[in-house]
Write a protein that holds these residues in place. Sequence first.
Motif, PDB file in Angstrom:
ATOM      1  N   LEU A  17     -13.136  -1.097 -58.647  1.00  0.00           N
ATOM      2  CA  LEU A  17     -12.786  -2.157 -57.709  1.00  0.00           C
ATOM      3  C   LEU A  17     -13.491  -3.462 -58.076  1.00  0.00           C
ATOM      4  CD1 LEU A  17     -12.851  -0.165 -54.338  1.00  0.00           C
ATOM      5  CD2 LEU A  17     -10.827  -1.020 -55.543  1.00  0.00           C
ATOM      6  N   MET A  52      -4.480  -8.403 -52.831  1.00  0.00           N
ATOM      7  CA  MET A  52      -5.598  -9.297 -53.133  1.00  0.00           C
ATOM      8  C   MET A  52      -5.137 -10.743 -53.263  1.00  0.00           C
ATOM      9  SD  MET A  52      -7.664  -6.837 -55.817  1.00  0.00           S
ATOM     10  CE  MET A  52      -8.467  -8.223 -56.629  1.00  0.00           C
ATOM     11  N   TYR A  86     -15.088  -1.140 -48.578  1.00  0.00           N
ATOM     12  CA  TYR A  86     -14.454   0.041 -49.168  1.00  0.00           C
ATOM     13  C   TYR A  86     -14.827   1.219 -48.290  1.00  0.00           C
ATOM     14  CZ  TYR A  86     -13.492   3.710 -52.678  1.00  0.00           C
ATOM     15  OH  TYR A  86     -13.025   4.827 -53.344  1.00  0.00           O
ATOM     16  N   LEU A  92      -2.400  -3.121 -55.028  1.00  0.00           N
ATOM     17  CA  LEU A  92      -3.736  -3.654 -54.746  1.00  0.00           C
ATOM     18  C   LEU A  92      -3.826  -5.123 -55.158  1.00  0.00           C
ATOM     19  CD1 LEU A  92      -6.699  -3.447 -53.950  1.00  0.00           C
ATOM     20  CD2 LEU A  92      -7.161  -2.380 -56.171  1.00  0.00           C
ATOM     21  N   LEU A  93      -3.319  -5.442 -56.339  1.00  0.00           N
ATOM     22  CA  LEU A  93      -3.351  -6.826 -56.814  1.00  0.00           C
ATOM     23  C   LEU A  93      -2.492  -7.742 -55.941  1.00  0.00           C
ATOM     24  CD1 LEU A  93      -3.205  -6.158 -60.658  1.00  0.00           C
ATOM     25  CD2 LEU A  93      -5.166  -7.029 -59.364  1.00  0.00           C
ATOM     26  N   TYR A 112     -11.826  -6.917 -56.628  1.00  0.00           N
ATOM     27  CA  TYR A 112     -11.765  -6.696 -55.186  1.00  0.00           C
ATOM     28  C   TYR A 112     -13.095  -7.079 -54.541  1.00  0.00           C
ATOM     29  CZ  TYR A 112     -11.599  -4.288 -50.695  1.00  0.00           C
ATOM     30  OH  TYR A 112     -11.635  -4.005 -49.361  1.00  0.00           O
ATOM     31  N   LYS A 113     -13.005  -7.736 -53.404  1.00  0.00           N
ATOM     32  CA  LYS A 113     -14.178  -8.078 -52.611  1.00  0.00           C
ATOM     33  C   LYS A 113     -13.904  -7.698 -51.160  1.00  0.00           C
ATOM     34  CE  LYS A 113     -15.497 -12.002 -55.530  1.00  0.00           C
ATOM     35  NZ  LYS A 113     -15.773 -13.467 -55.574  1.00  0.00           N
TER      36      LYS A 113
END
Length: 230
Positions: free
Chosen positions: A184, A155, A193, A151-152, A189-190
């Motif tokens: 999140l 991002m 979802y 995820l990182l 996170y932006k």
Amino acid sequence: MLKKDRVARPIFNITPFTLLDYPGHTACILWFAGCNMRCLYCYNPQIVTGKGKLYLEQALDFIYSRRTLLDGVVLSGGECTLHSDLIPLTKIIKTFGLKIKIDTNGALPSRINELLEEKLIDYVALDFKSLPKNFQHITGSNLFEQFETTLLLLMGSNVEFEVRTTVHSELIDREEVKRMVSYLEKIGYKGVYYIQQFRNDAETIGKMGSSSTLQDLRSLSTPNIEVVDR
């Protein structure tokens, strides 16, 4: 160059055409056999636990024959990143002038990172299975940290991606979704979802019962995260 994979026939099946699985694009789907998780709600047990039926060369022949009719290819499963031939496969698909989307549980961040560094993928759908507390129960694995690393990575990249969660009400209720949104937010996170409500007509690995539809999930949205019931 393709080399012999640990799975001689890694492709379980091919969906020749879809308008739903790659946002804004026509695509086909390659379903890779095998997975490193055993999610209780998984409705593809035959793909996760079964063996492949098609060689990569057969899949490439099909894609090449459809290259003027499609915008892209979706690599799904199972878990497509398990397969060591994924990098050369994507390189060949790229020579056909097609975009590539992958569906992944994020458990192999090193492979995701390689795909990102070599600019071999155009869109990623990342499955957010659960928060750490229930991750092993739901997925049968201890791979949350790997998911978080992926995820990182996404991002920090320029590749378009989405975060999505399949919810079965026996495993994840509305309050748990709220906590997942908070996670999140905390990690930075932006974006959107996506919540995918479980399909009650599907056979599952965990032999799950019926799932109740979670209501009013959009109200869990924040200034940075839009919760969309899909």
